[in-house]
Design a protein around this motif. Structure first.
Motif, PDB file in Angstrom:
ATOM      1  N   ASN A  76       0.913  -1.009   0.095  1.00 61.30           N
ATOM      2  CA  ASN A  76       0.013   0.060   0.109  1.00 61.30           C
ATOM      3  C   ASN A  76       0.835   1.255  -0.028  1.00 61.30           C
ATOM      4  O   ASN A  76       2.242   1.263  -0.075  1.00 61.30           O
ATOM      5  N   SER A  77       0.357   2.325   0.210  1.00 60.40           N
ATOM      6  CA  SER A  77       0.963   3.732   0.068  1.00 60.40           C
ATOM      7  C   SER A  77       1.698   4.079   1.077  1.00 60.40           C
ATOM      8  O   SER A  77       2.883   4.857   1.155  1.00 60.40           O
ATOM      9  N   ASN A  78       1.733   3.271   2.383  1.00 57.95           N
ATOM     10  CA  ASN A  78       2.346   3.502   3.370  1.00 57.95           C
ATOM     11  C   ASN A  78       3.650   2.444   3.646  1.00 57.95           C
ATOM     12  O   ASN A  78       4.382   2.634   4.491  1.00 57.95           O
ATOM     13  N   GLU A 129      -0.414  -3.285  -4.522  1.00 59.48           N
ATOM     14  CA  GLU A 129      -0.975  -2.181  -5.211  1.00 59.48           C
ATOM     15  C   GLU A 129       0.007  -1.413  -5.883  1.00 59.48           C
ATOM     16  O   GLU A 129      -0.398  -1.115  -6.905  1.00 59.48           O
ATOM     17  N   TRP A 130       1.254  -1.337  -5.381  1.00 61.98           N
ATOM     18  CA  TRP A 130       2.121  -0.366  -6.096  1.00 61.98           C
ATOM     19  C   TRP A 130       3.488  -1.253  -6.495  1.00 61.98           C
ATOM     20  O   TRP A 130       3.932  -2.276  -5.886  1.00 61.98           O
ATOM     21  N   ARG A 132       7.426  -0.565  -7.246  1.00 61.35           N
ATOM     22  CA  ARG A 132       8.692   0.439  -7.374  1.00 61.35           C
ATOM     23  C   ARG A 132       9.946  -0.349  -8.408  1.00 61.35           C
ATOM     24  O   ARG A 132      10.220  -1.441  -8.296  1.00 61.35           O
ATOM     25  N   ASN A 208       7.518   9.790  -8.370  1.00 63.76           N
ATOM     26  CA  ASN A 208       7.164   8.848  -6.960  1.00 63.76           C
ATOM     27  C   ASN A 208       5.862   9.814  -6.665  1.00 63.76           C
ATOM     28  O   ASN A 208       5.787  10.437  -5.533  1.00 63.76           O
ATOM     29  N   LEU A 210       4.034   8.916  -4.398  1.00 56.23           N
ATOM     30  CA  LEU A 210       3.961   8.332  -2.881  1.00 56.23           C
ATOM     31  C   LEU A 210       4.941   9.032  -2.051  1.00 56.23           C
ATOM     32  O   LEU A 210       5.545   8.833  -1.018  1.00 56.23           O
ATOM     33  N   THR A 213       4.173   9.857   1.669  1.00 60.95           N
ATOM     34  CA  THR A 213       4.379   8.725   2.690  1.00 60.95           C
ATOM     35  C   THR A 213       5.199   7.747   2.617  1.00 60.95           C
ATOM     36  O   THR A 213       5.517   6.722   3.596  1.00 60.95           O
ATOM     37  N   SER A 214       5.971   7.487   1.470  1.00 63.53           N
ATOM     38  CA  SER A 214       7.142   6.639   1.232  1.00 63.53           C
ATOM     39  C   SER A 214       8.053   7.301   0.296  1.00 63.53           C
ATOM     40  O   SER A 214       8.048   6.936  -1.008  1.00 63.53           O
ATOM     41  N   THR A 224       7.844   4.928  -9.341  1.00 59.35           N
ATOM     42  CA  THR A 224       6.885   4.164  -8.750  1.00 59.35           C
ATOM     43  C   THR A 224       5.316   4.584  -9.616  1.00 59.35           C
ATOM     44  O   THR A 224       5.100   5.393  -9.951  1.00 59.35           O
ATOM     45  N   ASN A 226       1.135   2.505  -9.734  1.00 55.97           N
ATOM     46  CA  ASN A 226       0.184   1.857  -9.024  1.00 55.97           C
ATOM     47  C   ASN A 226      -0.579   0.686 -10.038  1.00 55.97           C
ATOM     48  O   ASN A 226      -0.983   1.157 -11.264  1.00 55.97           O
TER      49      ASN A 226
END
Length: 287
Positions: A76-78, A129-130, A132, A208, A210, A213-214, A224, A226
């Motif tokens: 997830n995004s976190n 979900e993502w 990288r 990116n 995210l 959050t990341s 990055t 999704n």
């Protein structure tokens, strides 16, 4: 008796081979392809659409080959970088001093070819979900002008965080380096030979979405993106999963447009230096 014994032995061998054949199974794989798309949205570092900055110009390069250094699926995004399912990391070396990507051992492929294959049983089951993807190398053709006459040249572009290069071939000519080169190093081959240079530090775009959050480390090339719907890996798959990582090359080759004509002029003292060779977004999909 001897003939009977030989007949029985042959029968046993036949059944033994048949049993082995029947119990042999092929483990399903995750198959990853890298493709490029000049019509894909052009993104900036924060993952939002980005225009070409005033005073610069850019073009869509024609790709010959590409390579990546790192691939990760994030839940997830976190999910922080490195805390997802790390699927691939290319060889690194300290032969040039600081730790760097070992270009000699990089897997360089043409866009659309299979980049890596991984047994699905080796991937941690989960819902992802993502994606990288850390790009490391690009080779492409670009249009340039000399005395207002158009030509085509080939660029070897190193966008990894740090690159140990023994030697590389741009198009026809080989360049010997034998040292580390930072992100943004390039070789450019024309009819008169190879020029080499370095894009400014921190100028390579790495989208990116995210970033809040990341975040990713400064100087990395971890693009990055999704999935439209989460990729679910159960660990019980019986068929291969094909993942296509589509990279935006929409005006991804960017230079200072000193005279404002929108053309890359390479005459001496033209001042039209390369400033950005970063990919402009990642759209992953699977089937």
């Amino acid at each position: 008796m001897r003939n009977l014994f030989l007949s029985l032995l042959a029968t046993l061998i036949l059944f033994s081979c048949s049993d082995d054949d029947e119990t042999t199974t092929v483990s399903p794989k995750l198959i990853v392809k890298l493709v490029v798309d000049s019509d894909q949205v052009r993104l900036g570092n924060n993952g939002s659409p980005a225009e070409i900055p005033a005073g610069n110009a850019a073009q869509n390069p024609i790709f010959n080959s590409i390579s990546a250094h790192y691939l990760e699926f994030a839940q997830n995004s976190n999910t922080l970088l490195g805390n997802g399912a790390v699927l691939y990391q290319a060889a690194e070396t300290t032969a040039g001093g600081e730790n760097a990507i070992d270009f000699e051992k990089s897997n360089v492929v043409a866009p659309g070819d299979i980049f890596i294959e991984i047994p699905l049983k080796n991937i941690t089951p989960g819902s992802y979900e993502w994606v990288r993807l850390s790009l490391s190398y690009q080779n492409y053709d670009v249009e340039f002008y000399f005395n207002d006459i158009p030509f085509t040249g080939t660029v070897a572009s190193f966008v990894g965080f740090n690159n140990y290069i023994t030697q590389y071939t741009v198009k026809n000519e080989q360049v010997t380096v034998n040292e580390n080169k930072p992100q943004g190093y390039w070789g450019f081959e024309t009819v008169t030979g190879v020029l080499t240079g370095q894009a400014p530090e921190g100028a390579t775009t790495v989208p990116n979405p995210l970033f809040a959050t990341s975040p990713i480390p400064q100087g990395s090339c971890v693009v990055t993106g999704n999935f439209d719907s989460n990729l679910v890996i159960t660990g019980q798959e019986t068929n291969d999963i094909m993942v296509t990582l589509s990279l935006s090359i929409n005006k991804s080759f960017e230079w200072i447009d000193a005279n404002g004509n929108g053309k890359w002029d390479v005459e001496p003292n033209a001042g039209e230096n390369i400033v950005d060779m970063g990919l402009r977004g990642l759209v992953p999909s699977y089937q």
